[in-house]
Design an enzyme around this catalytic site. Structure first.
Site, short mmCIF file in Angstrom:
data_model
loop_
_atom_site.label_atom_id
_atom_site.label_comp_id
_atom_site.label_asym_id
_atom_site.label_seq_id
_atom_site.Cartn_x
_atom_site.Cartn_y
_atom_site.Cartn_z
N GLN A 43 -8.56 5.72 -10.71
CA GLN A 43 -8.56 6.17 -12.11
C GLN A 43 -7.25 5.81 -12.82
OE1 GLN A 43 -10.93 7.65 -13.97
NE2 GLN A 43 -9.50 7.77 -15.68
N LEU A 103 0.82 -1.22 0.00
CA LEU A 103 0.00 0.00 0.00
C LEU A 103 0.85 1.26 0.00
CD1 LEU A 103 -2.84 -0.98 2.52
CD2 LEU A 103 -2.72 -1.36 0.05
N SER A 139 2.53 4.01 -7.65
CA SER A 139 2.27 2.62 -8.02
C SER A 139 3.16 1.70 -7.18
CB SER A 139 2.58 2.42 -9.51
OG SER A 139 2.71 1.04 -9.79
N GLY A 182 -1.59 6.42 -2.71
CA GLY A 182 -2.67 6.28 -3.69
C GLY A 182 -3.77 5.37 -3.13
N HIS A 183 -3.36 4.23 -2.59
CA HIS A 183 -4.33 3.32 -1.97
C HIS A 183 -5.02 4.02 -0.78
CE1 HIS A 183 -1.39 0.16 -3.57
NE2 HIS A 183 -2.53 -0.18 -4.15
P1 AMP Z 1 -3.28 -2.29 -7.00
O1 AMP Z 1 -2.91 -2.65 -5.59
O2 AMP Z 1 -2.17 -1.70 -7.77
O3 AMP Z 1 -4.01 -3.39 -7.69
O4 AMP Z 1 -4.34 -1.11 -6.86
C1 AMP Z 1 -5.46 -1.22 -6.04
C2 AMP Z 1 -6.38 -0.05 -6.32
O5 AMP Z 1 -5.68 1.17 -6.04
C3 AMP Z 1 -6.81 0.03 -7.79
O6 AMP Z 1 -8.16 0.43 -7.86
C4 AMP Z 1 -5.89 1.08 -8.35
O7 AMP Z 1 -6.43 1.76 -9.46
C5 AMP Z 1 -5.75 2.01 -7.16
N1 AMP Z 1 -4.53 2.82 -7.28
C6 AMP Z 1 -3.27 2.38 -7.51
N2 AMP Z 1 -2.43 3.43 -7.63
C7 AMP Z 1 -3.18 4.55 -7.47
C8 AMP Z 1 -2.89 5.95 -7.49
N3 AMP Z 1 -1.67 6.41 -7.70
N4 AMP Z 1 -3.91 6.81 -7.29
C9 AMP Z 1 -5.17 6.36 -7.07
N5 AMP Z 1 -5.51 5.05 -7.03
C10 AMP Z 1 -4.53 4.17 -7.24
#
Ligand code: AMP
Length: 259
Positions: A146, A33, A183, A36-37
């Protein structure tokens, strides 16, 4: 905050909550995490009574030659962050698939271009696990980012086509100060690559100011100049969507256009 690692127990707990009238908000993640998360979690807190954050690196959405085994797993740190954000449940199952799992959700339209073309297993795996998570958490609302614009489109289409009783909320992309979209994979960048990475977003932002016909050639030329290897760039639903390789790391981003 409770850590739940068993799917049946998760379902039992939320069913009890639903009987008491709790509105459940799910934030699906693959862990590792970052801010962003956390922005998704903070949005989720405002949308219901119980926030469930799922942490599951979903093997089904990785291709054979992709980075499933290398994907960062930082559960202890994730739990500390969720506790700080006053999350109600972290659902971190060890495995969500039976050995002979054989049922898949395949969206056949919006999943076909962009990431779907270069990562053919991605959206079948993502849609299937998200459907499972919707059932396991009985969520009324789910929050997605997004940054993964195509994933949002696929999930919204699945919800519409298969009549899921859930509301999808999309939260804007959170960026580092230099513009790089946050990310979990950014940690794979070498210091030199990390210094170059913000140029990806900068190029997209500059591109939208170009005359319409010059946008794509501009992006191709500029990304190459900065040392990115272009996976795709496409204009979809008012957004400039792109993916690039920087060394061994794949980055995706998107930016709104006005035409
Ligand atoms: P992930 O753990 O990468 O699968 O992401 C989990 C959720 O967090 C997904 O809905 C992603 O789109 C969101 N997410 C990842 N990076 C960001 C970010 N920089 N800003 C907003 N949401 C994000």
């Amino acid at each position: 905050m409770q850590l739940i690692q068993n799917a049946k127990r998760m379902q039992k707990l939320v069913l009890r909550g639903k009987r008491d009238g709790k509105r459940i908000v799910l934030v699906p993640t693959m862990g590792a995490l970052h801010e962003g998360h956390l922005s998704l979690i903070r949005r989720a807190k405002k949308l219901g009574d119980w926030v469930v954050v799922s942490v599951y690196v979903n093997p089904a959405q990785f291709g054979k030659r992709e980075d499933f085994s290398k994907y960062p797993r930082t559960l202890a740190k994730d739990l500390a962050l969720c506790r700080r954000e006053k999350v109600d449940f972290v659902f971190a199952p060890k495995n969500l698939y039976e050995a002979d799992h054989s049922t898949w959700i395949e969206e056949k339209k919006v999943s076909q271009d962009r990431c779907g073309r270069s990562r053919p297993d991605l959206f079948r795996g993502a849609a299937t696990v998200v459907a499972k998570l919707f059932h396991l958490t009985q969520a009324d609302v789910a929050v997605f980012g997004q940054k993964d614009a195509q994933q949002c489109e696929v999930i919204e289409r699945m919800v519409r086509d298969l009549n899921f009783l859930i509301k999808i909320v999309v939260q804007p992309t959170l960026r580092e100060k230099d513009g790089l979209a946050m990310s979990s994979r950014n940690r794979f960048l070498t210091p030199e690559e990390r210094a170059l990475a913000p140029n990806f977003f900068k190029v997209l932002r500059l591109a939208v100011r170009q005359p319409k016909l010059k946008v794509i050639p501009f992006i191709k030329r500029e990304l190459q100049r900065w040392g990115f290897k272009l996976d795709y760039v496409e204009v979809v639903k008012g957004k400039l969507c792109a993916a690039v390789w920087l060394g061994k790391t794949r980055l995706i981003d998107n930016y709104k256009i006005r035409w």
